[in-house]
Design an enzyme around this catalytic site. Sequence first.
Site, PDB file in Angstrom:
ATOM      1  CE  LYS A  97      -4.475  -1.445   1.802  1.00  0.00           C
ATOM      2  NZ  LYS A  97      -4.175  -2.985   2.105  1.00  0.00           N
ATOM      3  CD  GLU A 119     -12.364   4.762   2.884  1.00  0.00           C
ATOM      4  OE1 GLU A 119     -12.323   5.880   2.580  1.00  0.00           O
ATOM      5  OE2 GLU A 119     -11.906   4.101   1.926  1.00  0.00           O
ATOM      6  CB  SER A 386      -0.152  -8.036  -1.115  1.00  0.00           C
ATOM      7  OG  SER A 386      -0.880  -8.774  -0.068  1.00  0.00           O
TER       8      SER A 386
HETATM    9  C1  LIG Z   1      -5.081  -4.023   1.820  1.00  0.00           C
HETATM   10  C2  LIG Z   1      -4.539  -5.233   1.195  1.00  0.00           C
HETATM   11  C3  LIG Z   1      -4.807  -5.902   0.328  1.00  0.00           C
HETATM   12  C4  LIG Z   1      -5.943  -6.008  -0.505  1.00  0.00           C
HETATM   13  O1  LIG Z   1      -5.891  -4.898  -1.340  1.00  0.00           O
HETATM   14  P1  LIG Z   1      -5.712  -5.017  -2.935  1.00  0.00           P
HETATM   15  O2  LIG Z   1      -6.150  -3.518  -3.328  1.00  0.00           O
HETATM   16  O3  LIG Z   1      -6.673  -5.915  -3.297  1.00  0.00           O
HETATM   17  O4  LIG Z   1      -4.397  -5.223  -3.191  1.00  0.00           O
HETATM   18  C5  LIG Z   1      -4.087  -7.104   0.006  1.00  0.00           C
HETATM   19  N1  LIG Z   1      -3.019  -7.544   0.606  1.00  0.00           N
HETATM   20  C6  LIG Z   1      -2.347  -6.668   1.834  1.00  0.00           C
HETATM   21  C7  LIG Z   1      -1.349  -7.229   2.727  1.00  0.00           C
HETATM   22  C8  LIG Z   1      -3.113  -5.483   2.189  1.00  0.00           C
HETATM   23  O5  LIG Z   1      -2.823  -4.648   3.064  1.00  0.00           O
END
Ligand SMILES: *Cc1c(COP(=O)(O)O)cnc(C)c1O
Length: 403
Positions: A97, A119, A386
């Site tokens: 993010k 938010e 992610s």
């Molecule tokens: C917020 C988040 C997601 C989901 O958001 P996407 O916009 O679908 O990528 C996925 N993995 C992590 C670690 C997150 O913090």
Amino acid sequence: MSPKKQEFAPMPDKNGYFGKYGGQYIPENLKQAMDDIDHAYEEIIRRQDFQDELDYLFKYYVGRPSPIYHCRRLSAQCGGAQIYLKREDLNHTGAHKINHCLGEALLAKYMNKTKVIAETGAGQHGVALATACALVGIKCEIHMGEIDIQKEHPNVCKMKILGADLISVTRGTKTLKDAVDSAFEEYLRNPKDFFYAIGSVVGPHPFPKMVRDFQSIVGREAREQFLELTGGLPDAVLACVGGGSNAMGIFTAFLDDENVRLIGVEPAGHGLETGEHAASISKGTEGVIHGFRCYLMQNEKGEPLPVYSIASGLDYPGVGPQHCYLKDIERVEYVTIDDKECLDAVMTLSQREGIIPALESAHAVAYAMKIAGDLPREQTLLVNLSGRGDKDLDFIMKVLDIN
Ligand SMILES: *Cc1c(COP(=O)(O)O)cnc(C)c1O
């Protein structure tokens, strides 16, 4: 390795459509504000000083490029294709993010906005944004449901220490949906001076495009790193899909590589048949939410349905418009993983590789584990990891009853 400069993906069209999805389903006064953001964005990304600043922050602040890593022990256990991870969990703040939050904060600053508003549900978007705003030097206001504030103590502390104004939302269910309404109302008080920072590839145009472009560094790096490490491209690239930003981030670089399978993994929650899931692409129908058209979990009146996933970052009833388009043209396969498979992947990756994934990311790992065994050993699967699991530790201990 120096990542290539921003490329201008041909989509969306000038009205913000990816095929029939996306667009701007918003009141006229907001349309002006969105068009201003679009123009400022197109201006800023063509400026060398902006590109240099973003490159600098990605490298020295976020820690990019994040490595790719060959999971030899996990692959051996699955007994087939080789599994690789793109380590977005190693970024500063622990997830992907920060990539788009930095871009959005820089843009807000460039536009002379006085305040960035957002938010947050579990607090991940809030923390990444508060971090970026502290760095860039712009005021940050985060709206969060009272119940979520009680549940997510460490993230609440982080946002406060980072200097963000935390607004506790006490109306309705006191969770994410009400936080969205509250943040949006504040934004509407002065869209000219405020900037609403959307946390994924969702919302009205230009946000799906902008957030994708800021995240596309992930795929550009990964493609180059994979070629360097293995001499070829992966047979498949996998990512979890909530709103869809980390998935678009890694998929974008591979869209033209016809031989690379792209797989988006949605949360099946307690099981698709129970109705308690958040598989918007797999199970939703066309509709409008938060100012854009997409596949949506909705009732007969077009109101979003409550959705559920063990991973709070994935429980959104809509999904990014480009994903909807990529599903229709069959460029990306969308599949699902349930809570149990997700938890199993968390424990397996932790104990085979010493990497504790976020519950969200574990959905993509789980699907790689599920298909690896049926694929030949020479095949390769690249998973976008992610985020890291630090935020989920207490919860995992509790649901798995670990003492
Ligand atoms: C917020 C988040 C997601 C989901 O958001 P996407 O916009 O679908 O990528 C996925 N993995 C992590 C670690 C997150 O913090």
